[in-house]
Design a protein around this motif. Structure first.
Motif, mmCIF file in Angstrom:
data_model
loop_
_atom_site.group_PDB
_atom_site.id
_atom_site.type_symbol
_atom_site.label_atom_id
_atom_site.label_comp_id
_atom_site.label_asym_id
_atom_site.label_seq_id
_atom_site.Cartn_x
_atom_site.Cartn_y
_atom_site.Cartn_z
ATOM 1 N N ARG A 63 17.242 -17.730 -22.707
ATOM 2 C CA ARG A 63 18.127 -18.826 -23.114
ATOM 3 C C ARG A 63 18.846 -18.557 -24.429
ATOM 4 O O ARG A 63 19.883 -19.153 -24.697
ATOM 5 N N ARG A 64 18.280 -17.704 -25.265
ATOM 6 C CA ARG A 64 18.832 -17.478 -26.603
ATOM 7 C C ARG A 64 19.517 -16.121 -26.735
ATOM 8 O O ARG A 64 19.784 -15.662 -27.841
ATOM 9 N N GLY A 65 19.807 -15.505 -25.607
ATOM 10 C CA GLY A 65 20.410 -14.178 -25.613
ATOM 11 C C GLY A 65 21.758 -14.109 -26.293
ATOM 12 O O GLY A 65 22.063 -13.133 -26.972
ATOM 13 N N GLU A 66 22.586 -15.140 -26.125
ATOM 14 C CA GLU A 66 23.895 -15.137 -26.785
ATOM 15 C C GLU A 66 23.740 -15.198 -28.296
ATOM 16 O O GLU A 66 24.456 -14.527 -29.030
ATOM 17 N N VAL A 67 22.788 -15.980 -28.760
ATOM 18 C CA VAL A 67 22.525 -16.054 -30.204
ATOM 19 C C VAL A 67 22.008 -14.702 -30.694
ATOM 20 O O VAL A 67 22.408 -14.221 -31.756
ATOM 21 N N TRP A 111 18.798 -4.647 -28.985
ATOM 22 C CA TRP A 111 19.776 -5.384 -28.171
ATOM 23 C C TRP A 111 20.024 -4.652 -26.853
ATOM 24 O O TRP A 111 20.059 -5.270 -25.789
ATOM 25 N N LEU A 112 20.183 -3.326 -26.939
ATOM 26 C CA LEU A 112 20.415 -2.547 -25.731
ATOM 27 C C LEU A 112 19.212 -2.648 -24.794
ATOM 28 O O LEU A 112 19.374 -2.789 -23.568
ATOM 29 N N TRP A 113 18.014 -2.599 -25.325
ATOM 30 C CA TRP A 113 16.793 -2.750 -24.531
ATOM 31 C C TRP A 113 16.818 -4.096 -23.803
ATOM 32 O O TRP A 113 16.543 -4.189 -22.618
ATOM 33 N N TRP A 114 17.178 -5.154 -24.537
ATOM 34 C CA TRP A 114 17.249 -6.488 -23.927
ATOM 35 C C TRP A 114 18.303 -6.513 -22.816
ATOM 36 O O TRP A 114 18.065 -7.048 -21.737
ATOM 37 N N ARG A 115 19.485 -5.932 -23.063
ATOM 38 C CA ARG A 115 20.549 -5.928 -22.063
ATOM 39 C C ARG A 115 20.118 -5.154 -20.819
ATOM 40 O O ARG A 115 20.379 -5.583 -19.701
ATOM 41 N N ARG A 118 17.549 -7.189 -18.987
ATOM 42 C CA ARG A 118 18.222 -8.319 -18.354
ATOM 43 C C ARG A 118 18.954 -7.863 -17.091
ATOM 44 O O ARG A 118 18.910 -8.529 -16.065
ATOM 45 N N GLY A 119 19.603 -6.712 -17.163
ATOM 46 C CA GLY A 119 20.295 -6.170 -16.009
ATOM 47 C C GLY A 119 19.345 -5.831 -14.878
ATOM 48 O O GLY A 119 19.634 -6.073 -13.711
ATOM 49 N N GLU A 120 18.179 -5.285 -15.224
ATOM 50 C CA GLU A 120 17.177 -4.979 -14.210
ATOM 51 C C GLU A 120 16.673 -6.254 -13.549
ATOM 52 O O GLU A 120 16.470 -6.297 -12.345
ATOM 53 N N ALA A 121 16.483 -7.301 -14.338
ATOM 54 C CA ALA A 121 16.018 -8.575 -13.785
ATOM 55 C C ALA A 121 17.067 -9.164 -12.849
ATOM 56 O O ALA A 121 16.738 -9.696 -11.794
ATOM 57 N N GLU A 122 18.345 -9.065 -13.232
ATOM 58 C CA GLU A 122 19.418 -9.586 -12.384
ATOM 59 C C GLU A 122 19.509 -8.794 -11.083
ATOM 60 O O GLU A 122 19.689 -9.353 -10.008
#
Length: 141
Positions: A63-67, A111-115, A118-122
């Protein structure tokens, strides 16, 4: 694991920000006039705030990814400003170079790790990654 990594990294601005806000220029072993000391304490307060924000973002990256993305951009901009100082003024003491590594290395890597996570989850949820999504992947609308 990512949450833990972000929180461990957030300890750096939390500790340094608090120490600088309390100790001013003496925290860096420097002598400064009132204006420079005041400015350093202010910037240390901002650093402390960035650490608090990173800790908060880690609790719910979904939920806080944009922040989190904005936070990383702010930190990287600060790192670029610090790098300009290195180019223009010369090599600062090692703690500043370590901070530069956090600003332009560790923080963007998190940040790259999170992205990527997130891409793997999507993808696992049935959404396919497409080259046209690069802009969105980088944080665009």
């Amino acid at each position: 694991m990512l949450v833990l990594a972000i929180r461990v990294a957030a300890l750096v601005p939390l500790i340094a920000g608090l120490a600088g806000a309390i100790g001013g220029a003496s925290f860096l072993g420097e002598v400064a006039g009132p204006a420079t000391d005041s400015h350093l304490r202010y910037l240390s307060g901002l650093l402390l705030g960035l650490g608090i924000l990173a800790w908060w973002c880690a609790a719910d990256l979904k939920r806080r990814g944009e922040v989190f993305t904005i936070l990383v951009l702010i930190v990287a901009l600060g790192g670029l400003a610090r790098l300009a100082g290195v180019v223009g003024q010369g090599r600062p003491p090692m703690p500043h170079l370590l901070a530069l590594g956090m600003e332009l290395g560790v923080t963007p890597a998190l940040w790259l790790w999170w992205r990527l996570a997130r891409g793997e989850a999507e993808t696992a949820a049935g959404s396919e990654a497409r080259p046209a999504d690069l802009y969105r992947w980088l944080g665009g609308a």
